[in-house]
Design an enzyme around this catalytic site. Structure first.
Site, PDB file in Angstrom:
ATOM      1  N   ASP A   1      60.434 -56.186  -2.332  1.00  0.00           N
ATOM      2  CA  ASP A   1      59.760 -54.758  -2.535  1.00  0.00           C
ATOM      3  C   ASP A   1      59.060 -54.508  -1.206  1.00  0.00           C
ATOM      4  OD1 ASP A   1      58.667 -52.510  -3.706  1.00  0.00           O
ATOM      5  OD2 ASP A   1      57.843 -53.435  -5.232  1.00  0.00           O
TER       6      ASP A   1
ATOM      7  N   GLU B   1      51.701 -46.565  -8.995  1.00  0.00           N
ATOM      8  CA  GLU B   1      51.299 -47.750  -8.523  1.00  0.00           C
ATOM      9  C   GLU B   1      49.939 -47.920  -8.708  1.00  0.00           C
ATOM     10  OE1 GLU B   1      53.782 -49.619  -5.627  1.00  0.00           O
ATOM     11  OE2 GLU B   1      55.162 -48.065  -5.316  1.00  0.00           O
TER      12      GLU B   1
HETATM   13  C1  BGC Z   1      55.444 -45.151   0.828  1.00  0.00           C
HETATM   14  C2  BGC Z   1      56.396 -44.567   0.034  1.00  0.00           C
HETATM   15  C3  BGC Z   1      56.759 -45.814  -0.792  1.00  0.00           C
HETATM   16  C4  BGC Z   1      55.628 -46.697  -1.433  1.00  0.00           C
HETATM   17  C5  BGC Z   1      56.227 -47.811  -2.101  1.00  0.00           C
HETATM   18  C6  BGC Z   1      54.334 -45.848   0.295  1.00  0.00           C
HETATM   19  O1  BGC Z   1      53.642 -46.222   1.399  1.00  0.00           O
HETATM   20  O2  BGC Z   1      54.916 -43.713   1.460  1.00  0.00           O
HETATM   21  O3  BGC Z   1      57.332 -43.830   0.290  1.00  0.00           O
HETATM   22  O4  BGC Z   1      57.827 -45.306  -2.009  1.00  0.00           O
HETATM   23  O5  BGC Z   1      54.856 -46.850  -0.475  1.00  0.00           O
HETATM   24  O6  BGC Z   1      55.198 -48.449  -2.595  1.00  0.00           O
HETATM   25  C1  BGC Z   2      57.681 -50.208  -5.659  1.00  0.00           C
HETATM   26  C2  BGC Z   2      59.016 -50.483  -5.988  1.00  0.00           C
HETATM   27  C3  BGC Z   2      59.845 -49.250  -5.261  1.00  0.00           C
HETATM   28  C4  BGC Z   2      59.721 -49.484  -3.317  1.00  0.00           C
HETATM   29  C5  BGC Z   2      60.543 -48.619  -2.918  1.00  0.00           C
HETATM   30  C6  BGC Z   2      57.525 -50.486  -4.069  1.00  0.00           C
HETATM   31  O1  BGC Z   2      56.150 -50.127  -3.750  1.00  0.00           O
HETATM   32  O2  BGC Z   2      56.773 -51.204  -6.176  1.00  0.00           O
HETATM   33  O3  BGC Z   2      59.316 -50.243  -7.526  1.00  0.00           O
HETATM   34  O4  BGC Z   2      61.500 -49.546  -5.444  1.00  0.00           O
HETATM   35  O5  BGC Z   2      58.233 -49.311  -3.447  1.00  0.00           O
HETATM   36  O6  BGC Z   2      59.965 -47.433  -2.821  1.00  0.00           O
END
Ligand code: BGC
Ligand code: BGC
Length: 835
Positions: free
Chosen positions: A325, A526
């Site tokens: 991840d 998140e």
């Molecule tokens: C990014 C997102 C990403 C996320 C993943 C962020 O910092 O801007 O594009 O999906 O992190 O957790």
């Molecule tokens: C998230 C994932 C996601 C990844 C890519 C991560 O922060 O936990 O679920 O697939 O970002 O955006």
């Protein structure tokens, strides 16, 4: 707004507890020394290993250089990697994160998505610089439809789907999602999330189908089947995509529901509750597994050899690959984003290396294999897994992304057939908690007032992971082809000779027959969605006031609740006659009206049928609460009224017993600026607020950066002009809770260059308490914990009853610093002196 222990502190505490508790110690020792217990099953994947595929993979592998191999296991993100980088390195895969689009353009067209896919692919098969012709593949978070693409069908988030208990419909949703993703040239999606969320304070609860592992398992099987299609011939065709079951393992079971937190379940519980989505999803042939940010007994999953290798690969027999991840490898103890052999050694196969650090990571991995720190056999195994999946998805035989069967067919994005599937899901996911005197269903030829800030707000009804990562910052015009809940009601009512009026604030001149109030949580994703307790609108019950206005006027009220989780809303329920939970329905808001209204002839067109897939709490402090745990919930798992129930819900208990714990920290910035604050900079007579990842005002520049987790840091650069940067709100906030003796304004600070920073609190015009940060600005390149006792700030002139800016930085000249983890706390170090 939210309190939680910093992940590292939680992990450290977990470790401490471990030391003290022999029961847990047993688990650990047993884990390290004995074989994997037999309850972990051997998976029978419908894609069986084939000699032909293995031979093909071996031939490719035998021809690869070390650098070509390492490139297969490094996955950069489109904001940090160019087509030229792809030509030079030949990455095995790449991704776009949430809210990340081709050319950084939120409104990128399907043609632009395909153009990027095509350019990346052509660069990957171009051997001129790296000697490699292995096609790359693109992964994306299509977690409720192809949610980064304007105009795509957005399905209800998983929590709503869970309420349907309809695996067959789940499969149709997945089939439609796969088609929309393929239409933009993308091969692979990071879904389904198969977490069984056990503590609804977790910000990702809505990504979970259910607290019940059985529902999660059945859905995992269905969604993987729908995404990958018929794979009995060993292949995923080009109308389908590679799926990912995530996040392995235990993400839904962390302490306090902390995102990226620590799960302390014993192994058998980990299997029984949290692993069922893997048993079923891998049993349906899912080709990838995403490692989780969370820890198990203090150890980060990305570095957990026992679970990744011994259990998942060796015992369960998973032969696809494990993807990391978002820089998750960097969170392993002893690792950083750019250096982490530990992850590969533990069994991670692909590093999701999402910042410019992919480059040093790549070179470090090459060096670590050369030095023998990483055995070639482990690298080969990881590459073999990636190549195996590439063969199975036909990447070596398919034409390039622009020339595949669904590519560029714009009609597929938001196709009416897909929208019809989504609308059906919206109808089936509604859960009715109350229907006194059978107010619902309503007759469509009525005079209806539609109120609440969720009524005509497609962004709000769609939740996080909607065009942007957090799902914030969207307008209705960003959703062509979609309908708001109000629009659905308006259509149903006007077609039957009734009338519907939209009035967000509930004002009216002509009393309606009925008011429908659509309200609830604003989008989040998140960790930003983590909360300290599940009381809805604690301290500011504006929606309750809105509901009561109708109730007091004798107008029947229907509450429609938009939410990513069960929240304590007893007062709001009491203020309605009927109450329906709509969860996060997505782009087809009209599915709500389909069920709330009868047809013109009075017949019910669509039944009310959703059932809770989560236990609904009776108090704000009851989490975790789950079926079978002996606690008395407000609404049980499985609850949900139908139109044939004649149940009158008595008034629910509204008294809240104060939580015994002390006041929660007031978090100001943690991965994002917390409400109600906004980050504003002033310099040389110009001001501006930060609403993307960079802000430049005069000679001040602020950027977000990753320290431990995504975007948890603000980098600030000041030039010669005196400047101010503060977390500001236009209305004052009462922060008197933080005047107790050990209260402090606390943050982490790193000052690589410059001095002369003042920090403090503002309380309106000519009201502020500022103190110099001279003790902390000794040209340090290390992080330091800063705690300014609030008594010092008060001594310098601040009034904490009316705070307009809980943290303000003032500078006089050139200085550069990084700041993170900003909060007011009651638990500062006891101290007598001020900085
Ligand atoms: C990014 C997102 C990403 C996320 C993943 C962020 O910092 O801007 O594009 O999906 O992190 O957790
Ligand atoms: C998230 C994932 C996601 C990844 C890519 C991560 O922060 O936990 O679920 O697939 O970002 O955006």
């Amino acid at each position: 707004m939210q309190t939680r222990l910093a992940t590292s502190v939680a992990a450290a505490l977990g470790a401490l507890l471990l030391g003290a508790c022999s029961g847990n110690n047993d688990v650990i020792t047993q884990k390290a020394t004995s074989a994997v217990p037999d309850y972990w099953p051997v998976i029978q994947s419908p894609i069986a290993k084939s000699d032909d595929v293995e031979k093909k993979v071996s031939d490719i592998l035998a021809s690869m250089t070390l650098k070509q191999k390492v490139a297969q296991i490094v996955q950069p993100e489109i904001r940090d990697v160019t087509v030229e980088d792809m030509r030079e390195y030949g990455f095995g895969s790449y991704l776009n994160g949430g809210g990340s689009f081709p050319n950084n353009n939120k409104h990128a067209t399907p043609e632009e998505w395909i153009a990027l896919a095509e350019a990346m692919y052509q660069a990957s098969v171009d051997a001129s610089l790296d000697g490699s012709t292995i096609p790359t593949m693109w992964g994306t978070d299509a977690v409720h439809g192809h949610n980064n693409v304007i105009g795509a069908t957005l399905f209800p988030h998983n929590i709503g789907l869970g309420a349907m208990r309809d695996p067959a419909l789940i499969e149709r949703i997945a089939t439609a999602t796969a088609r929309e993703v393929r239409a933009t040239g993308i091969d692979w999606i990071f879904a389904p999330t198969v977490a069984a969320a056990r503590d609804d304070r977790w910000g990702r609860t809505y990504e979970s189908y259910s607290e019940d592992p059985e529902v999660v398992g059945a859905y995992a099987r269905a969604i993987v089947t729908g995404l990958q299609g018929d794979i009995s011939d060993g292949n995923i065709d080009d109308q389908h995509v590679i799926s990912t079951v995530k996040h392995f393992l235990g993400d839904g079971g962390t302490e306090q529901g902390d995102d990226q937190g620590n799960n302390i379940a014993d192994e058998e519980t980990l299997f029984r509750i949290h692993a069922q989505g893997y048993v079923e999803g891998l049993g349906a042939g899912s080709q990838s597994v995403m490692a989780s940010f969370n820890s198990w007994h203090g150890e980060k999953l990305h570095g957990n050899k026992y679970l990744l290798t011994d259990v998942l690969k060796d015992k369960m027999g998973f032969d696809g690959f494990v993807v990391g991840d978002w820089n998750g490898h960097g969170q392993i103890e002893g690792c950083s984003n750019d250096n982490c052999p530990q992850a590969l050694l533990a069994g991670l196969d692909v590093y999701m290396a999402t910042t410019p650090t992919w480059k040093p990571l790549f070179h470090n991995l090459v060096a670590q294999v050369e030095s023998g720190e990483i055995p070639m056999s482990r690298l080969d195994d990881a590459v073999r897994r990636v190549l195996r999946v590439k063969v199975r998805v036909g990447l070596f035989d398919l034409p390039s992304p622009a020339n595949r069967s669904l590519s560029g067919d714009k009609s597929i994005i938001g196709h009416p057939d897909h929208r019809a599937v989504a609308r059906e899901a919206v109808r089936k996911s509604l859960v009715m908690l109350k229907n006194n005197n059978n107010l619902l269903p309503l007759e469509p030829n009525s005079k209806v007032l539609v109120a609440g800030d969720g009524a005509h707000n497609i962004g709000k009804q769609s939740g996080g992971w909607t065009i942007t990562w957090q799902g914030t910052g969207n307008e209705n015009s960003d959703f062509p082809g979609a309908s708001s809940i109000y629009q659905g009601i308006e259509r149903a009512v006007s077609a039957a000779g009734g009338s519907a009026t939209l009035s967000e604030d509930g004002s009216y001149t002509d009393a309606p027959d009925v008011a429908i109030v659509v309200f609830g949580e604003d989008p989040y994703a998140e960790g930003n969605g983590d909360i300290a307790n599940v009381e809805y609108q604690r301290g500011n019950k504006s929606d309750l006031a809105l509901l009561k206005r109708f109730k007091d006027a004798g107008i029947p009220v229907v509450g429609v609740f938009i939410t990513g989780r069960p929240l304590w809303i007893n007062p709001e329920i009491n203020a309605t006659d009927a109450f329906v939970v709509a969860w996060l329905p997505g782009s087809e808001g009209q599915g709500v009206a389909d069920v709330l209204f009868t047809q013109a002839n009075g017949e019910v067109a669509f039944p009310m049928q959703g059932k809770l897939s989560f236990t609904w709490p009776a108090t704000p402090y009851q989490n975790p609460i789950n079926r079978g745990d002996g606690k008395t919930p407000q609404f049980e798992y499985g609850y949900g009224l139908t139109y044939s129930d004649n149940t009158n819900l008595p008034a629910l208990n509204e008294t809240v017993e104060a939580d015994s714990s002390e006041a929660a920290d007031h978090v100001i910035f943690q991965q994002s600026v917390q409400e109600p604050w906004q980050l504003v900079a002033h310099s040389g007579g110009v001001s501006g607020a930060m609403n993307s990842s960079v802000l430049t005002i005069g000679d001040v520049t602020i950027r977000t950066a990753d320290r431990n987790v995504q975007e948890d840091t603000l980098l600030m650069q000041f030039g010669d002009t005196p400047a101010k940067v503060h977390f500001f709100a236009p209305f004052p906030v009462d922060l008197l809770d933080f005047t107790t003796p050990n209260s402090a304004l606390a943050f982490d600070l790193k000052v690589p260059s410059g001095t002369g920073i003042q920090a403090g609190i503002e309380c309106g015009d000519n009201c502020a308490g500022m103190v110099p940060l001279s003790n902390f600005t000794a040209d340090s390149s290390d992080w330091q914990s800063v705690e300014i006792p609030t008594k010092c700030i008060i001594g310098a002139g601040a009034n904490l009853q009316e705070v307009y800016a809980p943290l303000s930085f003032v500078t006089q000249g050139k200085v550069e610093f990084a700041v993170s983890n900003i909060r007011l706390t009651q638990h500062g170090q006891p101290t007598t002196h001020c900085p």
